[in-house]
Design an enzyme around this catalytic site. Structure first.
Site, PDB file in Angstrom:
ATOM      1  CE  LYS A 280       2.735  12.421 -54.449  1.00 46.84           C
ATOM      2  NZ  LYS A 280       2.195  11.412 -55.384  1.00 46.84           N
TER       3      LYS A 280
HETATM    4  C1  LIG Z   1       1.054  11.586 -56.055  1.00 45.45           C
HETATM    5  C2  LIG Z   1       0.992  10.954 -57.385  1.00 45.45           C
HETATM    6  C3  LIG Z   1       0.073  11.400 -58.346  1.00 45.45           C
HETATM    7  C4  LIG Z   1      -0.952  12.476 -58.052  1.00 45.45           C
HETATM    8  O1  LIG Z   1      -0.369  13.741 -57.874  1.00 45.45           O
HETATM    9  P1  LIG Z   1      -1.201  14.896 -57.091  1.00 45.45           P
HETATM   10  O2  LIG Z   1      -0.251  16.034 -56.998  1.00 45.45           O
HETATM   11  O3  LIG Z   1      -1.530  14.308 -55.756  1.00 45.45           O
HETATM   12  O4  LIG Z   1      -2.400  15.176 -57.896  1.00 45.45           O
HETATM   13  C5  LIG Z   1       0.112  10.803 -59.589  1.00 45.45           C
HETATM   14  N1  LIG Z   1       0.975   9.814 -59.882  1.00 45.45           N
HETATM   15  C6  LIG Z   1       1.871   9.359 -58.978  1.00 45.45           C
HETATM   16  C7  LIG Z   1       2.791   8.262 -59.344  1.00 45.45           C
HETATM   17  C8  LIG Z   1       1.919   9.918 -57.701  1.00 45.45           C
HETATM   18  O5  LIG Z   1       2.802   9.458 -56.814  1.00 45.45           O
END
Ligand SMILES: *Cc1c(COP(=O)(O)O)cnc(C)c1O
Length: 486
Positions: A108
């Site tokens: 993110k």
């Molecule tokens: C948020 C997250 C996901 C999922 O991503 P989305 O965009 O919500 O589908 C997968 N792995 C990790 C480590 C995350 O932090």
């Protein structure tokens, strides 16, 4: 190009307005009315910053390429452990796209380092001078990445809500020790869906003040930066000799809120030769069931798993996919109303056929993910986290089920050091101490370096201890937003 609410074509916004508002006034998600094609071959020789500027400017055309070069380089400079931002590495027959080299060791960061820059500039373009309050519900990783991205950004304050018992100890420590004069962190008695639903309700209830926006992937500004690395990984696969330019490449994405995988869909619609998008879920396999049957049914047990960032039942960005693939806001509005009322809906067959032509879905249990971590470590000397392990196992299922598959890129979304207990266990090691002892043990036995941001976590003082019930979140937000100084 214009953005419209996924539930009502009449509610439109410029790209900048969509970024500043976060969510459409009817609770719908701002979705582009058409996805622009770009000359993807021309991106091959560019560095990450210039590639990002071209891709993002196509999707947010009121930002010029020159402006985006400046914003992207300011956003990423010194924050990522590496120049190439999102390196791809060959592991066995697959390519792992490592998205976790940012300041909080989760994918993110790629979007949340940039979002504050996009939002500040978008506010200027909209003539918006009021302070913005970002509200964010987190399943663990978004919260920390958003706090880090927005801390001490002038003109913006940020409040993060996390499920009190739904995040890993490392994730919790990352958030409750957060520094910055414009940040608030609050635990919620409930799970992620409770927190996310309460945040969405606050958006629908607060009409004027405070001026709210979102750092969740319901904000299109969160999604757009994620489109870039699908291009980046494609060119990496070409350089590795795994594909020739123009060949299809499949991507397997560990999925929660459906934001990351939707970014892959958008990259494909822009012209990148994306083959199949494989949607990987853990035991909370509502998306697997939906893609296979067309029935989206939340009336099921919610499980806490070792991949907590994917412990989600209401996957927000699926709504954008439904809108893009059906072209019918009325249908989306109807399905979302059904979901709210009955916790369940069934999508039309014709739409499901389109979805299945592009998406394949699978899921696995914690035990399968643990075996994957162990196997990758023993056979490839590659250490992956629990979310990546889910994707790796589902990619294996996918390749067995679809022998016509293209080479597969697996999105690696977090550092293994964020989930040290599960990872240590998976590689057959044991440690009696707390999670910080486990991180040290993991480093000692594997030799894989621990990210610095996690190493320094242990000695940082706790700054946030607030706890609230989902029903009290609105009054919490209103009360805190009145306070001059946090
Ligand atoms: C948020 C997250 C996901 C999922 O991503 P989305 O965009 O919500 O589908 C997968 N792995 C990790 C480590 C995350 O932090």
């Amino acid at each position: 190009m214009i953005y419209r609410s996924s539930r009502n074509d009449a509610l439109s916004a410029t790209p900048s307005e969509a970024v500043v508002r976060g969510l459409a006034p009817d609770g719908g998600l701002y979705t582009p009315d058409r996805i622009p094609c770009i000359d993807w071959r021309a991106l091959e020789t560019l560095d990450y910053t210039h590639m990002a500027a071209k891709v993002i400017s196509a999707l947010l055309p009121d930002f010029s390429e020159e402006e985006l070069v400046r914003l992207v380089s300011d956003a990423y400079r010194g924050k990522f452990g590496r120049e190439d931002i999102t390196p791809s590495v060959e592991v066995g027959n697959d390519i792992l796209l490592e998205l976790f080299h940012g300041p909080t060791s989760a994918f993110k960061d790629v979007a949340l380092c940039l979002l504050p820059y996009l939002m500040r500039s978008a506010a200027v373009k909209c003539g918006d001078k009021e302070e913005i309050l970002i509200l964010t519900a987190t399943s663990g990783d978004t919260g920390k990445a958003a706090l880090e991205g927005f801390r001490d950004v002038p003109g913006i304050r940020i409040m993060v809500f996390f499920p009190d018992c739904g995040v890993s100890p490392v994730q919790r420590a990352q958030m409750v020790t957060q520094q910055g004069e414009n940040v608030k962190v609050c635990a919620v008695k409930g799970n992620f869906d409770d927190a996310q639903s309460a945040v969405k309700a606050i958006f629908e209830q607060v009409k004027d003040k405070p001026h709210l926006s979102s750092a969740n992937s319901i904000n299109i500004g969160r999604l757009v930066p994620q489109v870039v690395y699908y291009f980046d990984a494609y060119f990496a696969a070409v350089r590795m000799g795994r594909i020739a330019p123009g060949d299809k490449l499949d991507y397997c994405v560990p999925t929660g809120n459906f934001g990351d995988i939707l970014a892959g869909y958008i990259a494909g619609e822009m012209g990148l030769p994306v083959g199949r998008l494989v949607c990987a879920s853990n035991k909370n396999n509502i998306l697997t069931d939906f893609i296979r049957t067309g029935v989206y049914d939340c009336r099921r047990e919610f499980y806490r798993t070792e991949s907590p960032s994917m412990d989600i039942l209401i996957s927000s960005n699926l709504e954008r996919l439904l809108r893009l693939m059906s072209g019918d806001a009325g249908l989306v509005s109807e399905l979302m109303a059904k979901l709210k009322l009955t916790r369940c809906y069934t999508a039309p067959d014709a739409l499901m056929e389109k979805i299945r032509a592009k998406f394949w879905a699978g899921c696995c249990e914690d035990t399968d993910a643990e075996s994957a971590i162990g196997k990758l470590w023993r056979e490839e000397k590659y250490l992956c986290d629990t979310h990546t392990a889910v994707a790796w196992d589902v990619a294996r299922q996918y390749k067995a089920a679809c022998p016509d598959h293209a080479p597969v890129v697996i999105l690696s979304t977090a550092s293994p050091y964020k989930f040290p207990a599960a990872v240590l266990n998976a590689i057959g090691e044991h440690c009696d101490g707390d999670e910080f002892d486990m991180m040290e043990k993991l480093e000692a036995v594997t030799g894989v370096p621990m990210p610095e941001n996690l190493r320094s976590l242990r000695c940082r003082p706790v700054r946030h201890t607030d706890l609230t019930a989902p029903g009290d979140m609105l009054s919490y937000v209103l009360k805190k937003s009145e306070e001059e100084k946090w």
